[in-house]
Scaffold this motif. Sequence first.
Motif, PDB file in Angstrom:
ATOM      1  N   PHE A 121      32.568  23.164  -1.123  1.00 33.69           N
ATOM      2  CA  PHE A 121      32.559  22.348   0.095  1.00 33.69           C
ATOM      3  C   PHE A 121      31.138  21.892   0.390  1.00 33.69           C
ATOM      4  CE2 PHE A 121      30.388  25.054   3.189  1.00 33.69           C
ATOM      5  CZ  PHE A 121      30.326  26.243   2.477  1.00 33.69           C
ATOM      6  N   LYS A 122      31.033  20.895   1.269  1.00 25.50           N
ATOM      7  CA  LYS A 122      29.719  20.464   1.756  1.00 25.50           C
ATOM      8  C   LYS A 122      29.819  20.329   3.271  1.00 25.50           C
ATOM      9  CE  LYS A 122      27.629  19.388  -2.227  1.00 25.50           C
ATOM     10  NZ  LYS A 122      26.717  20.408  -2.730  1.00 25.50           N
ATOM     11  N   VAL A 123      28.695  20.567   3.921  1.00 29.80           N
ATOM     12  CA  VAL A 123      28.619  20.316   5.363  1.00 29.80           C
ATOM     13  C   VAL A 123      27.895  19.000   5.562  1.00 29.80           C
ATOM     14  CG1 VAL A 123      27.704  21.157   7.562  1.00 29.80           C
ATOM     15  CG2 VAL A 123      28.530  22.781   5.830  1.00 29.80           C
ATOM     16  N   ASP A 124      28.437  18.117   6.382  1.00 31.91           N
ATOM     17  CA  ASP A 124      27.671  16.931   6.766  1.00 31.91           C
ATOM     18  C   ASP A 124      27.475  16.958   8.275  1.00 31.91           C
ATOM     19  OD1 ASP A 124      26.473  14.540   7.289  1.00 31.91           O
ATOM     20  OD2 ASP A 124      27.860  13.325   6.092  1.00 31.91           O
ATOM     21  N   ASP A 125      26.305  17.460   8.700  1.00 31.67           N
ATOM     22  CA  ASP A 125      26.024  17.517  10.136  1.00 31.67           C
ATOM     23  C   ASP A 125      24.977  16.474  10.497  1.00 31.67           C
ATOM     24  OD1 ASP A 125      23.895  18.683   8.900  1.00 31.67           O
ATOM     25  OD2 ASP A 125      24.103  20.638   9.869  1.00 31.67           O
TER      26      ASP A 125
END
Lengths: 656, 656
Positions: B570-574
């Motif tokens: 997964f990746k976080v895009d904040d």
Amino acid sequence: MSTNKSTIPFSRDTLEQVLKRRFFFAPSFEIYGGVSGLYDFGPPGCALQANVVDTWRKHFILEEDMLEVDCTMLTPHEVFKTSGHVDKFADWMCKDLKTGEIFRADHLVEEVLEARLKGDKAARGEATKEVEEDEDKKKRKKKVKEIKNIKLPDEEVAEYENVLAQIDGFSGPQLGELIKKYNIVNPGTGGPLEPPIEFNLMFDTAIGPSGQMKGYLRPETAQGQFLNFSKLLDFNNEKMPFASASIGKSFRNEISPRAGLLRVREFLMAEIEHFVDPEDKSHPRFDEVKDVKLSFLPKDVQVAGSNKLVETTIGEAVKSGMVDNETLGYFIARIYSFLIKIGVDSTRLRFRQHMANEMAHYAADCWDAELQTSHGWIECVGCADRSAYDLSVHSARTNEKLVVRQQLPEPVTVEKFEVEIQKKKFGPKFRKNAGTVEKWLLERTQCELEDLAKELKDTGKISFKIASIPDETIELDTEFINIEKVTKVEHVREFTPNVIEPSFGIGRIIYSVFEHSFWSRPEDKDRSVLSLPPLVAPTKVLLVPLSSHNDLQPIVKKLSAKLRKEQIPFKVDDSSASIGKRYARNDELGTPFGITIDFDSVKDESVTLRERDSTKQVRGSFEDIVAAVREITYNGVSWSNGTAKLTPFDSQSGDA
Amino acid sequence: MSTNKSTIPFSRDTLEQVLKRRFFFAPSFEIYGGVSGLYDFGPPGCALQANVVDTWRKHFILEEDMLEVDCTMLTPHEVFKTSGHVDKFADWMCKDLKTGEIFRADHLVEEVLEARLKGDKAARGEATKEVEEDEDKKKRKKKVKEIKNIKLPDEEVAEYENVLAQIDGFSGPQLGELIKKYNIVNPGTGGPLEPPIEFNLMFDTAIGPSGQMKGYLRPETAQGQFLNFSKLLDFNNEKMPFASASIGKSFRNEISPRAGLLRVREFLMAEIEHFVDPEDKSHPRFDEVKDVKLSFLPKDVQVAGSNKLVETTIGEAVKSGMVDNETLGYFIARIYSFLIKIGVDSTRLRFRQHMANEMAHYAADCWDAELQTSHGWIECVGCADRSAYDLSVHSARTNEKLVVRQQLPEPVTVEKFEVEIQKKKFGPKFRKNAGTVEKWLLERTQCELEDLAKELKDTGKISFKIASIPDETIELDTEFINIEKVTKVEHVREFTPNVIEPSFGIGRIIYSVFEHSFWSRPEDKDRSVLSLPPLVAPTKVLLVPLSSHNDLQPIVKKLSAKLRKEQIPFKVDDSSASIGKRYARNDELGTPFGITIDFDSVKDESVTLRERDSTKQVRGSFEDIVAAVREITYNGVSWSNGTAKLTPFDSQSGDA
């Protein structure tokens, strides 16, 4: 699953026989006579390697959100010219013009002097202090025919010992002098040797049909990562720090490879390039590892001629300055936990710091994870702070900026020297060299500009030479140029990141794990066991029907289907060999679990689970047994916890 | 997740921009100007490739219990001399001595004749039937400057068309004649070209410091598997049939690579060598696949000048004899299911049989899985029955038996010719050639021995020549030799296995999957989507906090930890970009799921799950959402089944 559980001493020959018999690996092209330094992995070696790589990927790449790249091995000449490999990636070799034999100079000096010292000891009637484990050196020394029991003068003994202690530090010409001074000749024939010459370790080839573009096979994966730096930074939304990683084959044309998997010409590497702000090498997760206790061999201890390990936590090591910075320390601790996870014996693992003369001039600090084997302490992982070297040289060569630009929290006022050029006047004056002169001026450092500004102010002109225009002294007066200190407001900070590089030699690690996990059952030295951790073992489960009776077949099929669905690698052995023999075969393959299917299994679908190292057995339903295997193999649960709910079982057939 | 769901026509340019922007891959050494035919995979390309390889390994190796090996790429000259690669693995090229340009001869003839036909059509005022999808050829033709609207005689048009239909079948000298006959010159300059010469496509290098041992980088992984045959058979406890498999890089020094990932100089291959009894090519699992329906382009259809596909089941194809045998048919069906699993569009996949003139003389049958792309139909997987060729030639060269020995169920009585040699008399007569003559006699086939026996009986002697003793006719009478038919009882059958070889070009498959899964949202042609199957998508989940508000951070952390524990990439895009923009970015990356964290998530740990292709959303607890993702991604469950228990959700923020 601890190692060294046997009272039978380790034998490298026995291990090598097992690895060959079970086709973990074998010399490549063996039916053609083989090629030294090239090995093929057979099915169990290949599966073990895949599991080690998979564990590495999860431990580093997934856990740390690294950016994995896969770059080509073929590399044009220019790239390795810039990185320094074309000029410096070489060993020194001596040729015997008569026989055509080629010797690696440092190895030759080492072997001959060691043989002479041994002969001296024998002549003096002293027992040779044979390092029990270094069988490899023993074999090599046997090749040195000149071992004669000749007593040497005391001063010469001291001299030899001094040379041997520094053997890794000599240049080629120095080795040549030693060869001359100590009258070292071809140990096999006594014939004379040519002085050492450099041999570049890169394999070369030509790319494209014209034969004009020279290329090399990469000797490491790192350059591909450096060259993609800007794309990676962009992919990471310009956020720093970040790491890239790469797993792939590299190639080194070793002069005379030996020692099996430890020195090969084609090998699998896993490398990380962690890009970090040179002004802030702290690591956000350092706290998680700071209490990990490690064995260090720092440079000052080595320089003092000692091998005494310093046992301390990585937190202390960074705090005391022994390890240069937190990021380097963080990776050292992570390397440790990876190695332990895949089966390295922690008591045979040390981190050795490079001494000043071993380290590249640009490196800030460098530690090798070394594993102890019967070949001595082997460098298996390097962990270096390479500073900004690589990005800087590629950037200078290609004129592509390889930098990070960060918005400053507040604008800053800076004073700096700037050079102002009257471009229109440069063309007529310098013609085709105009661009070169301009570029030279714009590339000066602040210090150099300060000097030039002074010269211009004092004398009204500056004069200098440029390497690429050798015949001309260039003179410029204020009509052409102005150099002055100006005050500027800057909103952006631009910097070249530093690189921390953990670099893993997978083949060397795997070989060391073989040695660390190999033992023989005390009750029978011919029954060898490879105690690989279940996580990396090639096959997790051996399915053994008690007999070839038809009634057992449906159960074998059903259990096979279940294991396949759960993606647990398994093998069926329904040969006519005894149960004991079938297990013994799989102990050598490192298979951690055996499931026996007997006639009770037909009645109630219960089966027996056997643990490789202890040969303990438990009994339970299909489901419970497979669940236990899964927990122990993939979730790090211990045998006793994983099988707590199952029924201990006394073998009905014995293990013999 | 079907493709072609958009009304916006496919544009290769748009796809290439997306692949570049998201760093799926990029030219290697780009900051050094690049090297044609070499590409690096960036993080998403690398992850996609790893997932495709992982799926391949499970689909073939684990499912079929194949023996995976990892052999070296460096290979000594002798091996490829024996396999035929040194002599035959070449393309024909023409040089322009004036400009130094090099053209691949067949491509040159093809391009020039096609350009002339186009000019002819224009001159006749006919609309050119431009194949919409073949943009690549269009680009190439633009380079041919000589496109002039010149009407050609009708016979010449027919001749050109005939040549083009057979373009893959011409030898180098034939191409040379065509170039002369049709006055083909350097299309850029009009300058003359040298006659075609052969260019071997293997990269060569020297192994070891002496420079004496010539080596090559392998152009395929197969030879390493053949050379290890005996070890593998032993590892498999002598059981037949069995398969080995290998995944690794191979190298071909293409004359003028183009078409991106479709023709490269370094590429990843996955190859299977299935060893089978030549007298029994049935397959025990053929029944499981016999009803799979496929599109075939058999050789007789092609010979008749047609492209019409035959749609039938693999069961029928084998039964009718169109596909040679069950094992070949089994693998064709398994190749099909693998390709579908990783995202190939079944309507753009065909199996094309090699025509007699394409196939090596030893091959029994060969089918290519071809995928339709904007570059035309591309060979992505080959599936050939190579008979006993490879094992036979290596065995003959090395004198190592590469055979299977099987205990016969009952002893059989055979009559065979045997040669009896009076060894003691050979030495004095032939001196240094004695061994060669003896070996020649022992290697004769039964048919040859029958002839020799007759000659000996009729004339009292035999006479023959041996290639390696060119100046001598050898004569032997009954004093030296006897050849007779003898009757023997045999208990063991010895045979050289045949090989069925499915061979996958991973890069080509991946590129085709890109084309098959790329589309643009009908409502906005700038919003592109890569509908990669979740199983192979580089990242499975994008975590999107609705805002950068501090309250949301703990939930992001908690969910991240859960996904990491479950090993779901997964990746976080904040970032501060809008939700819509963040999703759009990840649609291009092929990320199948988005999880939005909003202020309700803080209250009850519920989150929203978005599906990439439909942009449908559902809401549920952490646990349930992650479970759904796992089921859909790894267990092949559909979106509607996987999310049946979750609550449909109308976006509170919109997707724009």
